[in-house]
Design a protein around this motif. Structure first.
Motif, PDB file in Angstrom:
ATOM      1  N   TYR A   1      65.417   5.072  82.080  1.00 14.76           N
ATOM      2  CA  TYR A   1      65.720   3.670  82.387  1.00 14.76           C
ATOM      3  C   TYR A   1      66.305   3.572  83.783  1.00 14.76           C
ATOM      4  N   GLN A   2      65.803   2.599  84.556  1.00 16.20           N
ATOM      5  CA  GLN A   2      66.376   2.362  85.873  1.00 16.20           C
ATOM      6  C   GLN A   2      66.213   0.890  86.226  1.00 16.20           C
ATOM      7  N   ALA A   3      67.301   0.164  86.185  1.00 13.90           N
ATOM      8  CA  ALA A   3      67.335  -1.246  86.590  1.00 13.90           C
ATOM      9  C   ALA A   3      66.258  -2.088  85.914  1.00 13.90           C
ATOM     10  N   GLY A   4      66.131  -1.948  84.597  1.00 13.19           N
ATOM     11  CA  GLY A   4      65.187  -2.765  83.843  1.00 13.19           C
ATOM     12  C   GLY A   4      63.756  -2.270  83.852  1.00 13.19           C
ATOM     13  N   CYS A   5      63.530  -1.112  84.450  1.00 13.71           N
ATOM     14  CA  CYS A   5      62.183  -0.526  84.518  1.00 13.71           C
ATOM     15  C   CYS A   5      62.223   0.903  83.998  1.00 13.71           C
ATOM     16  N   CYS A   6      61.041   1.478  83.853  1.00  8.50           N
ATOM     17  CA  CYS A   6      60.928   2.877  83.447  1.00  8.50           C
ATOM     18  C   CYS A   6      60.584   3.708  84.676  1.00  8.50           C
ATOM     19  N   ALA A   7      61.269   4.826  84.861  1.00  4.09           N
ATOM     20  CA  ALA A   7      61.054   5.685  86.019  1.00  4.09           C
ATOM     21  C   ALA A   7      59.925   6.690  85.816  1.00  4.09           C
ATOM     22  N   LEU A   8      59.338   6.732  84.624  1.00  5.44           N
ATOM     23  CA  LEU A   8      58.244   7.675  84.376  1.00  5.44           C
ATOM     24  C   LEU A   8      56.909   7.106  84.863  1.00  5.44           C
ATOM     25  N   PRO A   9      56.006   7.963  85.331  1.00  6.99           N
ATOM     26  CA  PRO A   9      54.680   7.488  85.735  1.00  6.99           C
ATOM     27  C   PRO A   9      53.771   7.212  84.535  1.00  6.99           C
ATOM     28  N   ALA A  10      54.154   7.730  83.352  1.00  7.25           N
ATOM     29  CA  ALA A  10      53.367   7.505  82.132  1.00  7.25           C
ATOM     30  C   ALA A  10      54.285   7.619  80.920  1.00  7.25           C
ATOM     31  N   ILE A  11      54.033   6.768  79.911  1.00  9.91           N
ATOM     32  CA  ILE A  11      54.764   6.863  78.643  1.00  9.91           C
ATOM     33  C   ILE A  11      53.765   6.896  77.500  1.00  9.91           C
ATOM     34  N   HIS A  12      54.273   7.169  76.299  1.00  8.34           N
ATOM     35  CA  HIS A  12      53.435   7.235  75.102  1.00  8.34           C
ATOM     36  C   HIS A  12      54.059   6.353  74.024  1.00  8.34           C
ATOM     37  N   VAL A  13      53.296   5.369  73.571  1.00 10.76           N
ATOM     38  CA  VAL A  13      53.725   4.494  72.484  1.00 10.76           C
ATOM     39  C   VAL A  13      53.030   4.960  71.214  1.00 10.76           C
ATOM     40  N   THR A  14      53.807   5.195  70.158  1.00  3.68           N
ATOM     41  CA  THR A  14      53.238   5.629  68.881  1.00  3.68           C
ATOM     42  C   THR A  14      53.338   4.509  67.852  1.00  3.68           C
ATOM     43  N   GLY A  15      52.655   4.708  66.754  1.00  4.39           N
ATOM     44  CA  GLY A  15      52.616   3.720  65.679  1.00  4.39           C
ATOM     45  C   GLY A  15      51.175   3.462  65.281  1.00  4.39           C
ATOM     46  N   SER A  16      50.460   4.519  64.951  1.00  3.38           N
ATOM     47  CA  SER A  16      49.015   4.420  64.707  1.00  3.38           C
ATOM     48  C   SER A  16      48.648   3.395  63.637  1.00  3.38           C
ATOM     49  N   GLY A  17      49.479   3.235  62.621  1.00  2.00           N
ATOM     50  CA  GLY A  17      49.176   2.278  61.559  1.00  2.00           C
ATOM     51  C   GLY A  17      49.963   0.988  61.662  1.00  2.00           C
ATOM     52  N   ALA A  18      50.595   0.745  62.808  1.00  2.32           N
ATOM     53  CA  ALA A  18      51.471  -0.414  62.971  1.00  2.32           C
ATOM     54  C   ALA A  18      50.741  -1.737  62.785  1.00  2.32           C
ATOM     55  N   SER A  19      51.417  -2.659  62.103  1.00  5.68           N
ATOM     56  CA  SER A  19      50.907  -4.023  61.986  1.00  5.68           C
ATOM     57  C   SER A  19      51.926  -5.026  62.542  1.00  5.68           C
ATOM     58  N   VAL A  20      53.138  -4.531  62.850  1.00  4.66           N
ATOM     59  CA  VAL A  20      54.188  -5.322  63.496  1.00  4.66           C
ATOM     60  C   VAL A  20      54.860  -4.441  64.556  1.00  4.66           C
ATOM     61  N   LYS A  21      55.482  -5.073  65.546  1.00  5.77           N
ATOM     62  CA  LYS A  21      56.059  -4.316  66.655  1.00  5.77           C
ATOM     63  C   LYS A  21      57.136  -3.323  66.229  1.00  5.77           C
ATOM     64  N   SER A  22      57.853  -3.615  65.159  1.00  7.18           N
ATOM     65  CA  SER A  22      58.916  -2.714  64.717  1.00  7.18           C
ATOM     66  C   SER A  22      58.371  -1.388  64.168  1.00  7.18           C
ATOM     67  N   GLN A  23      57.072  -1.301  63.975  1.00  4.97           N
ATOM     68  CA  GLN A  23      56.442  -0.063  63.507  1.00  4.97           C
ATOM     69  C   GLN A  23      55.919   0.777  64.673  1.00  4.97           C
ATOM     70  N   THR A  24      56.225   0.362  65.900  1.00 10.26           N
ATOM     71  CA  THR A  24      55.862   1.133  67.087  1.00 10.26           C
ATOM     72  C   THR A  24      57.122   1.743  67.677  1.00 10.26           C
ATOM     73  N   CYS A  25      56.958   2.729  68.535  1.00 14.49           N
ATOM     74  CA  CYS A  25      58.109   3.248  69.273  1.00 14.49           C
ATOM     75  C   CYS A  25      57.640   3.929  70.549  1.00 14.49           C
ATOM     76  N   CYS A  26      58.549   4.067  71.483  1.00  9.76           N
ATOM     77  CA  CYS A  26      58.275   4.769  72.733  1.00  9.76           C
ATOM     78  C   CYS A  26      58.658   6.231  72.511  1.00  9.76           C
ATOM     79  N   SER A  27      57.649   7.072  72.345  1.00  8.05           N
ATOM     80  CA  SER A  27      57.950   8.476  72.077  1.00  8.05           C
ATOM     81  C   SER A  27      58.399   9.208  73.336  1.00  8.05           C
ATOM     82  N   SER A  28      58.371   8.534  74.474  1.00  2.55           N
ATOM     83  CA  SER A  28      58.858   9.124  75.723  1.00  2.55           C
ATOM     84  C   SER A  28      60.363   8.929  75.893  1.00  2.55           C
TER      85      SER A  28
END
Length: 105
Positions: A14-41
């Motif tokens: 985290y840096q001033a409201g942004c992400c400092a990584l050049p790439a992230i990974h969002v998981t939640g293959s069976g998600a049907s709502v946002k709470s079933q996802t997460c930032c695995s980075s």
């Protein structure tokens, strides 16, 4: 590449409201709502500043496993602007994060 807003200030990237990584990974293959996802980075800030983000990324590539999200384009996010947020008051694990941009097809 996507513009990535991050509201998870307890993350080492985290840096001033942004992400400092050049790439992230969002998981939640069976998600049907946002709470079933997460930032695995997500990585909790370390005790030493050298472990925390030092360079901000203007845009970030987002790898996405949320197959039912309308922005998933063959495993990558196609949304121009994405927000990663916490799903509880105190985020201390990647499971406490979510992709707020998720929209179920």
């Amino acid at each position: 590449m996507n513009k990535l807003e991050c509201k998870v200030s307890s993350c080492a990237h985290y840096q001033a409201g942004c992400c400092a990584l050049p790439a992230i990974h969002v998981t939640g293959s069976g998600a049907s709502v946002k709470s079933q996802t997460c930032c695995s980075s997500y990585q909790e800030k370390g005790a030493y500043p050298a472990q925390n983000a030092v360079h901000g990324a203007q845009s970030t590539q987002i790898h996405c496993d949320a197959r039912r999200c309308e922005y998933n384009a063959q495993g990558c996010c196609s949304a121009a602007s994405v927000c990663v947020d916490g799903c509880c008051a105190s985020v201390s694990d990647k499971g406490d994060t979510e992709c707020s941009t998720f929209q179920c097809k």
